[in-house]
Motif scaffolding. Structure first.
Motif, PDB file in Angstrom:
ATOM      1  N   UNK A 244       0.834  -1.190   0.000  1.00  0.00           N
ATOM      2  CA  UNK A 244       0.000   0.000   0.000  1.00  0.00           C
ATOM      3  C   UNK A 244       0.875   1.249   0.000  1.00  0.00           C
ATOM      4  N   UNK A 245       0.429   2.288  -0.723  1.00  0.00           N
ATOM      5  CA  UNK A 245       1.212   3.519  -0.834  1.00  0.00           C
ATOM      6  C   UNK A 245       0.757   4.531   0.198  1.00  0.00           C
ATOM      7  N   UNK A 246       1.720   5.345   0.672  1.00  0.00           N
ATOM      8  CA  UNK A 246       1.427   6.425   1.609  1.00  0.00           C
ATOM      9  C   UNK A 246       1.191   7.749   0.891  1.00  0.00           C
ATOM     10  N   UNK A 247       1.913   7.990  -0.203  1.00  0.00           N
ATOM     11  CA  UNK A 247       1.791   9.257  -0.895  1.00  0.00           C
ATOM     12  C   UNK A 247       2.316   9.113  -2.316  1.00  0.00           C
ATOM     13  N   UNK A 248       1.879  10.040  -3.200  1.00  0.00           N
ATOM     14  CA  UNK A 248       2.314  10.086  -4.598  1.00  0.00           C
ATOM     15  C   UNK A 248       2.682  11.534  -4.909  1.00  0.00           C
ATOM     16  N   UNK A 249       3.751  11.715  -5.684  1.00  0.00           N
ATOM     17  CA  UNK A 249       4.166  13.052  -6.081  1.00  0.00           C
ATOM     18  C   UNK A 249       4.715  13.003  -7.495  1.00  0.00           C
ATOM     19  N   UNK A 250       4.445  14.047  -8.293  1.00  0.00           N
ATOM     20  CA  UNK A 250       4.896  14.144  -9.681  1.00  0.00           C
ATOM     21  C   UNK A 250       5.959  15.231  -9.756  1.00  0.00           C
ATOM     22  N   UNK A 251       7.104  14.913 -10.361  1.00  0.00           N
ATOM     23  CA  UNK A 251       8.185  15.876 -10.549  1.00  0.00           C
ATOM     24  C   UNK A 251       8.535  15.909 -12.022  1.00  0.00           C
ATOM     25  N   UNK A 252       8.530  17.127 -12.604  1.00  0.00           N
ATOM     26  CA  UNK A 252       8.842  17.293 -14.027  1.00  0.00           C
ATOM     27  C   UNK A 252      10.243  17.867 -14.170  1.00  0.00           C
ATOM     28  N   UNK A 253      11.095  17.155 -14.961  1.00  0.00           N
ATOM     29  CA  UNK A 253      12.423  17.692 -15.268  1.00  0.00           C
ATOM     30  C   UNK A 253      12.294  18.841 -16.254  1.00  0.00           C
ATOM     31  N   UNK A 298      22.277  17.429 -12.945  1.00  0.00           N
ATOM     32  CA  UNK A 298      21.379  17.254 -14.074  1.00  0.00           C
ATOM     33  C   UNK A 298      20.949  15.802 -14.186  1.00  0.00           C
ATOM     34  N   UNK A 299      19.656  15.582 -14.356  1.00  0.00           N
ATOM     35  CA  UNK A 299      19.122  14.241 -14.549  1.00  0.00           C
ATOM     36  C   UNK A 299      18.860  13.483 -13.281  1.00  0.00           C
TER      37      UNK A 299
END
Length: 887
Positions: A244-253, A298-299
């Protein structure tokens, strides 16, 4: 002591025994200052919303009073707070607060303080959505690729996604196979929602698929879905993570790539846009929260992960780069720019420990020195305290907060009303039936002794009187300066104003040595408009439905000398009779007795008696003051006209009821109109055209109903405003008659006016009936009760619109009955003697049942008549009304 301890920059403890979770913390420039400085927004499950702007004097200081910008109790538990562009028509940031059954959008604004108290912050509710299902969490973003605004998606406890297009509800969709809600995030690059289901799978749903899927009217699939008609909600991709997941986050390079970060119970995952795993990391400790952010390399991506061992780990991809110790277990972590310090780590625990810290290796070696213990002489301390209190008391008695001479000499304001009408009337867009509506010029003069700043003059008159200009602004006035402004006043509506008195208010700032911006102050003056501005001479009427008689203690005065502009000197035999014709159309007749000391006012409308009665008393007082007579007095001994007054109350309340019904109908038709629009839009966008099935006809009919209901609401609001103006005139008349009847002092009359006229106009949240009922109930429970000290006040309940006016009318009748039995109005409960001491059989306590109220009404029927003829009859022979009341 750990060498790698988080360096405490600022900290605070929020509330007592409050609980917080990962959605309760947010960092953003919520008040739109534009300086790049973030504010800390915290919400709790107890319903408290707090906004902080830390400014520590030195590193490690706790919260000061000025750091808390705002604290509001919203009553409902706060599940999540977010900041975004949530209001249509503007790209300003607004605050979204998610409750279990409600979503509220607020604007946060600050007002600059002119003195040492600092700035003032407040929140304003822009709109809210009442949820049909219990909410779990929410996410926001530019759904569908919209520009310049953010939409909100709320996930309910039963797995339904509800999308709100700012002020309107868009649609709702059930996630297939949903059992328990999981964390929810939105990816703007792929325009999709990502969550973790109860099957321990990461699932991605396209926004377009959600928008064109079948409506989520029911939890189960309908028969049409089983047969294949309509569009099913299909998942874009899935990935089984096994926990089970606790949290989700989206990060854009950048615009070409983004990563999906998922925090599990034992592992940490980084996924590509298509659901493939970029990398994963097995964690040694049970995590509590996390926050990915772009790395300087970077990356790569840095990730903050807090765990239940009071530790905060910083990973660069899968490599542990730093570990630091926290004083608590964090349930939420954010990074922001506070007080020109970039990269501040803000953590929040579940019991309300809020800390701003930074990473470092400086050990804390400071030890507090020993304090020299010495015994205190409490007798000397008491003596010094008494001396200081005496000095403070003497200073307050002698000069107050500001010197009196300084306050009075700052600015003097005076008003002068022209004795003649304007040669060219300034009346425009009038609604009065007469051909020419006159206007009169008023001049306001400002005289200052010292330099002043930000001078603003505001003028107010009672509607339907209007001004050609009501706002005047002066940036600066040098010492010993005089400014004069002029404007015209005229009658715009087809009804009579409740007062002929205007008010001019000046707000300004007076600079001081300590505060160059100035200290805000206010001064005002009142002016009286002429009676001929709203009425003309008219023919006296022999018959009238409403009459009242005012008695005086002096010989009668000729009406020609009291009202020189409303009578002809050639008619010597009729100088004791005078007619008034209001521009709105109503007529009033004034008769003066030739032998007795009485004056009669009569009209077809009860509220029209007020202006002429008030003018008569004012002009009589001025007449006898010029003669040097100081003991002039008026009295009223007739029956109190409560029945006519109650008819106006019922008429006003009827318009309020109609307004609520019309607004409910308009809301229903608006919802119907939007639903038809969505159906038509779906038909038009469908690749396989389908028949409209008369949806266009239904849309046109609904549109016409919406327009008709909007016109009806606007017409009802105009009628309500006119009814309230007439009610204020009648209320002024009733207050005047009560004062003449019981010979009340000026202080007691002020209490009556405050109780009966608490509002300038009705609002949707607060109306005249419930406000007056609460004020009169307070008087009946305190100064007009049998023993005011024994009455318990309970005015904490919220005022709401009553079902009818029967309770209000009973309380008004009971108020007059208490006054007739010797009760007196007083705000100080200590000064009120028991009413049984005033006269035998004094006032009883407030009735607690309808049966007791009926008995009180029966006792007072002899005192308050329901007849419309209010003239006081005498044993002498009755005469014609045009012969005055002279027998």
């Amino acid at each position: 002591m750990s060498l790698f301890k988080a360096r405490d920059w600022w900290s605070a403890v929020l509330g007592e025994k409050e609980e917080f979770d990962q959605g309760c913390l947010c960092l953003a420039d919520v008040d739109n200052t534009g300086n790049g400085q973030d504010k800390i927004i915290v919400g709790s499950f107890m319903g408290y919303l707090r906004i902080f702007n830390p400014h520590p004097i030195k590193t490690g200081d706790g919260a000061q009073a000025a750091d808390l910008l705002l604290e509001v109790h919203l009553r409902d538990p706060i599940l999540q707070v977010e900041v975004g562009k949530f209001v249509s028509g503007t790209e300003m940031l607004h605050l979204a607060v998610l409750h279990s059954r409600k979503l509220c959008i607020y604007s946060v604004s600050g007002t600059l303080g002119n003195v040492e108290h600092g700035n003032q912050y407040q929140i304003k509710l822009m709109y809210e959505h009442n949820l049909q299902r219990t909410a779990c969490n929410m996410t926001y973003g530019p759904f569908g690729g919209v520009k310049g605004r953010d939409l909100i998606c709320i996930q309910s406890m039963d797995g339904m996604l509800m999308v709100f297009e700012q002020e309107s509800y868009a649609f709702g969709r059930f996630l297939p196979g949903s059992l328990l809600p999981g964390p929810l995030a939105y990816s703007s690059r792929t325009d999709s929602f990502i969550t973790v289901s109860s099957c321990q799978q990461v699932e991605s749903y396209k926004y377009q698929v959600l928008a064109f899927a079948t409506d989520a009217d029911k939890r189960q699939e309908t028969e049409q879905q089983k047969l294949g008609s309509g569009k099913r909600l299909v998942v874009d991709w899935t990935l089984n993570i096994g926990e089970q997941a606790l949290d989700i986050c989206i990060v854009s390079f950048n615009q070409s790539a983004s990563s999906v970060f998922v925090l599990g119970e034992r592992n940490f995952f980084c996924l590509k846009d298509n659901g493939q795993i970029r990398f994963m990391k097995k964690l040694d400790c049970s995590p509590s929260c996390f926050l990915p952010y772009c790395s300087v390399s970077k990356g790569t991506v840095n990730t903050l992960i807090g765990n239940h061992n009071n530790m905060l780990h910083i990973y660069q991809d899968v490599t542990l780069k730093w570990a630091t110790q926290l004083p608590h277990v964090p349930v939420a972590v954010r990074v922001g720019c506070l007080h020109d310090l970039k990269g501040v780590i803000v953590t929040l625990s579940d019991d309300g420990h809020l800390q701003c810290s930074y990473l470092g290796t400086d050990p804390s070696l400071f030890q507090a020195p020993k304090v020299e213990s010495r015994e205190l002489n409490y007798d000397e301390l008491d003596t010094e305290l008494k001396e200081l209190q005496k000095i403070i008391k003497d200073v307050n008695k002698s000069q107050g907060v500001w010197p009196m001479t300084e306050r009075e000499d700052d600015l003097k304001i005076s008003a002068m009303v022209s004795s003649n009408f304007d040669s060219v009337s300034q009346a425009t867009d009038v609604e009065v039936g007469t051909d020419l509506v006159p206007s009169v010029t008023v001049k306001i003069t400002l005289q200052n002794q010292v330099a002043l700043q930000k001078i603003k003059l505001s003028v107010y008159v009672q509607p339907p009187l209007v001004l050609t200009c009501d706002q005047f602004t002066f940036e600066f006035m040098a010492p010993e300066m005089t400014r004069t402004v002029g404007f015209s006043v005229y009658l715009k509506g087809s009804y009579t104003p409740p007062e002929l008195e205007g008010n001019a208010v000046v707000s300004y700032s007076r600079p001081t040595d300590r505060n160059p911006d100035g200290i805000p102050r206010v001064t005002q003056c009142k002016f009286r408009l002429p009676l001929k501005l709203v009425c003309l001479p008219g023919q006296p009427s022999k018959t009238a439905s409403h009459k009242l008689t005012i008695e005086t203690n002096k010989s009668p005065v000729s009406l020609l000398s009291l009202f020189p502009g409303f009578a002809s000197q050639s008619e010597d035999d009729q100088v004791n009779v005078m007619g008034f014709h209001f521009l709105g159309g109503s007529r009033v007749t004034l008769l003066a007795s030739k032998t007795s000391q009485r004056y009669r006012i009569q009209s077809e409308q009860f509220e029209d008696l007020w202006l002429i009665t008030n003018e008569l008393i004012i002009r009589l007082q001025e007449y006898f003051e010029k003669q040097g007579i100081k003991d002039f007095a008026c009295s009223f001994s007739g029956s109190m006209p409560l029945q006519e007054y109650f008819e106006l109350i019922d008429h006003h309340f009827e318009f309020r009821i109609n307004g609520e019904k019309l607004e409910e109908l308009l809301s229903e038709r608006a919802v119907q109109f939007r639903a038809i629009q969505r159906r038509l839009l779906t038909r038009f966008k469908d690749k396989t055209p389908a028949p409209l099935q008369h949806l266009d006809t239904l849309l046109d009919g609904t549109y016409k109903q919406v327009i008709a209901l909007a016109d009806a609401v606007e017409e009802n609001q105009d009628n309500l405003f006119q009814s309230f103006t007439r009610l204020k005139s009648a209320t002024h008349l009733v207050i005047l008659l009560i004062g003449l009847w019981q010979k009340l002092s000026a202080d007691q009359m002020a209490i009556l006016e405050a109780a009966f006229l608490p509002l300038q106009q009705d609002t949707p949240e607060l109306g005249w009936e419930e406000t007056v009922d609460a004020a009169i109930s307070h008087l009946l429970k305190t100064c007009l009760s049998k023993n005011s000290k024994e009455q318990a006040l309970n005015l904490s309940s919220q005022l709401s619109m009553p079902k009818d006016t029967s309770r209000l009318k009973k309380h008004i009748t009971l108020l007059c009955d208490r006054l007739a039995k010797g009760g007196r109005l007083c705000l100080s409960t200590d000064a009120v003697a028991p009413q049984t001491m005033v006269m035998p059989g004094g006032c009883a306590t407030i009735p607690e049942s309808d049966l007791e109220e009926r008995s009180m009404e029966q006792d007072s029927t002899e005192l308050f008549t329901n007849h419309k003829h209010l003239i006081v009859e005498t044993p002498r022979a009755e005469v014609s009304p045009l012969q005055g009341v002279s027998e």
